[in-house]
Design a protein around this motif. Structure first.
Motif, mmCIF file in Angstrom:
data_model
loop_
_atom_site.group_PDB
_atom_site.id
_atom_site.type_symbol
_atom_site.label_atom_id
_atom_site.label_comp_id
_atom_site.label_asym_id
_atom_site.label_seq_id
_atom_site.Cartn_x
_atom_site.Cartn_y
_atom_site.Cartn_z
ATOM 1 N N LEU A 1 87.306 44.476 -18.333
ATOM 2 C CA LEU A 1 87.688 44.811 -16.961
ATOM 3 C C LEU A 1 88.683 45.971 -16.940
ATOM 4 C CD1 LEU A 1 87.513 44.086 -13.942
ATOM 5 C CD2 LEU A 1 89.417 42.495 -14.301
ATOM 6 N N VAL A 2 89.629 45.977 -17.863
ATOM 7 C CA VAL A 2 90.584 47.087 -17.962
ATOM 8 C C VAL A 2 89.844 48.402 -18.182
ATOM 9 C CG1 VAL A 2 92.443 48.077 -19.356
ATOM 10 C CG2 VAL A 2 92.489 45.648 -18.766
ATOM 11 N N ALA A 3 88.846 48.373 -19.055
ATOM 12 C CA ALA A 3 88.064 49.586 -19.319
ATOM 13 C C ALA A 3 87.286 50.015 -18.080
ATOM 14 C CB ALA A 3 87.116 49.348 -20.489
ATOM 15 N N GLU A 4 86.707 49.041 -17.378
ATOM 16 C CA GLU A 4 85.941 49.361 -16.170
ATOM 17 C C GLU A 4 86.822 49.993 -15.102
ATOM 18 O OE1 GLU A 4 84.229 45.688 -14.988
ATOM 19 O OE2 GLU A 4 82.702 45.660 -16.587
ATOM 20 N N GLU A 36 98.649 43.720 -9.981
ATOM 21 C CA GLU A 36 99.599 42.657 -10.321
ATOM 22 C C GLU A 36 98.904 41.433 -10.907
ATOM 23 O OE1 GLU A 36 103.035 39.946 -8.079
ATOM 24 O OE2 GLU A 36 102.247 41.752 -7.116
ATOM 25 N N ARG A 37 97.747 41.070 -10.341
ATOM 26 C CA ARG A 37 97.042 39.885 -10.846
ATOM 27 C C ARG A 37 96.481 40.125 -12.244
ATOM 28 N NH1 ARG A 37 92.888 38.066 -6.346
ATOM 29 N NH2 ARG A 37 92.926 40.263 -5.819
ATOM 30 N N ARG A 59 97.031 39.248 -18.123
ATOM 31 C CA ARG A 59 97.243 39.809 -19.454
ATOM 32 C C ARG A 59 98.345 39.048 -20.210
ATOM 33 N NH1 ARG A 59 98.721 41.026 -23.619
ATOM 34 N NH2 ARG A 59 99.235 42.975 -24.672
ATOM 35 N N TRP A 60 99.439 38.711 -19.507
ATOM 36 C CA TRP A 60 100.527 38.004 -20.184
ATOM 37 C C TRP A 60 100.221 36.518 -20.340
ATOM 38 C CZ3 TRP A 60 102.981 41.166 -22.941
ATOM 39 C CH2 TRP A 60 103.211 42.463 -22.508
ATOM 40 N N LEU A 61 99.366 35.978 -19.475
ATOM 41 C CA LEU A 61 98.899 34.607 -19.697
ATOM 42 C C LEU A 61 98.103 34.507 -20.999
ATOM 43 C CD1 LEU A 61 97.745 33.362 -16.156
ATOM 44 C CD2 LEU A 61 99.615 32.443 -17.542
#
Length: 397
Positions: free
Chosen positions: A346-349, A356-357, A362-364
């Protein structure tokens, strides 16, 4: 008076619940990841002719898809025709999530800002919260920001309050730094244990890059606390308030960076020495790379930076344990990988744009790793695959 629609809904709910019940409810008590997707607002983007360009429940995804095109057009337009908006319009900016709370409405307009001017001090008057950019009969709202130019700052107008706020913080930091040249020279020469840290940082970058990050974060923490100054008087007050504590804050940042680098070195050695379990070491190496980029001090939010050493300790503990129970590690890794793969996809997309979500998710993921592989280090709140699945349902709508 409180403006309807201004600021964060979660913050408004916190205030209201505390007023009604007297209970000290915390932000962590609101489990947004437990809400079904249909409770989030559905957004539709249209062009000037009313044609639909995109629709969805995730603003971050829409921005990633359409933001670059819109931003380029807006910047070109703003460069041609910018004038200050009357202060009476300021509550609109607060509703849109601008960088500071709305002020009471006034009847007079702010002066126009000279385009292209370069500043080394706050000599440009009050910085408007928003500006009006006209295209024919259509009025668009823009958000002015100080933009770092190295030896000075300029004022530019952006179409998104979040983008403007990010650029403004960097520009404002530069403006403070320009007033503190002598103090910063002393600070740069007296960062505690810099050479020792630089040796541990060597695989990531240079001692100068490490020093600059420590100084930048110290400046942020000394001078860029909310609410940010919006005029020369407030800027001067903040400068006087922060000047005396800058060295102490820089020492605090350096100590935290040093602790992280110690655990980074330990995790790096452990990965290198663990040769019998290639799947686990490859996964740990990838985790380490994501946690410890060249700009890990500056780019990791301060609240999360305080947890990075724990995440690194978890890597070392995991690889210590794997010899006694490799099957358990493999099982946990099989549970973890789908969660991580879909997130980084998803980050790449979204071309690296994270809302924020997404950052919360990511930290979860890091906390899930601690829960899976190093439970003795504990997590600040309960975390499980089920919880991440619910959080993911929000991201994908």
């Amino acid at each position: 008076p409180e403006v309807f629609g201004a600021g964060s809904l979660t913050d408004a709910l916190l205030r209201r619940v505390r007023e009604i019940t007297g209970i000290d409810v915390l932000r962590a008590d609101f489990k947004l990841d437990m809400l079904p997707p249909h409770l989030f607002m559905n957004l539709r983007v249209v062009d000037e002719h009313g044609r639909q360009l995109g629709m969805g429940r995730n603003l971050g995804a829409l921005k990633a898809e359409l933001g670059a095109q819109a931003r380029g057009a807006f910047q070109a337009l703003a460069g041609l025709n910018v004038r200050a908006t009357p202060a009476a319009a300021e509550p609109v900016a607060a509703t849109a999530g601008a960088r500071r709370p709305a002020a009471p409405a006034a009847a007079t307009a702010s002066p126009s800002l000279p385009a292209g001017a370069r500043y080394t001090a706050w000599t440009f008057g009050e910085l408007p919260e928003l500006m009006e950019v006209r295209r024919g009969a259509q009025a668009l709202i823009g958000f002015p920001a100080l933009v770092d130019g190295g030896d000075g700052v300029t004022i530019e107008v952006f179409d998104e309050p979040a983008v403007a706020a990010a650029r403004h913080r960097v520009g404002l930091r530069r403006l403070f730094a320009l007033q503190l040249k002598d103090a910063l020279k002393y600070l740069e020469k007296n960062i505690p244990d810099l050479q020792k840290m630089a040796a541990a940082y060597m695989s990531l970058g240079t001692a100068e890059e490490l020093r600059q990050q420590i100084v930048d974060v110290a400046l942020d923490r000394a001078f860029l606390q909310e609410p940010l100054p919006t005029d020369e008087a407030a800027f001067r007050r903040r400068l006087d308030e922060g000047r005396g504590r800058l060295t102490l804050i820089a020492s605090e940042v350096a100590r935290l960076a040093g602790a992280v680098l110690v655990d980074y070195a330990a995790a790096t050695r452990k990965i290198k020495d663990t040769k019998a379990h290639p799947a686990a070491t490859a996964d740990a190496a990838q985790q380490l790379q994501r946690l410890m980029g060249k700009r890990f001090i500056a780019d990791t939010p301060w609240t999360q930076l305080q947890h990075v050493a724990r995440y690194l300790k978890a890597i070392t503990l995991r690889l210590d344990k794997i010899r006694s129970d490799p099957a358990r590690d493999a099982t946990r890794l099989a549970e973890l990988q789908p969660q991580e793969q879909r997130y980084w996809r998803l980050v790449a997309e979204r071309k690296g744009v994270a809302d924020e979500r997404m950052l919360e998710f990511r930290w979860l993921l890091e906390e899930l790793r601690v829960s899976f592989f190093a439970q003795e280090l504990r997590t600040p709140q309960p975390v499980s695959v089920k919880r991440l699945d619910k959080a993911w349902a929000q991201l994908s709508h």
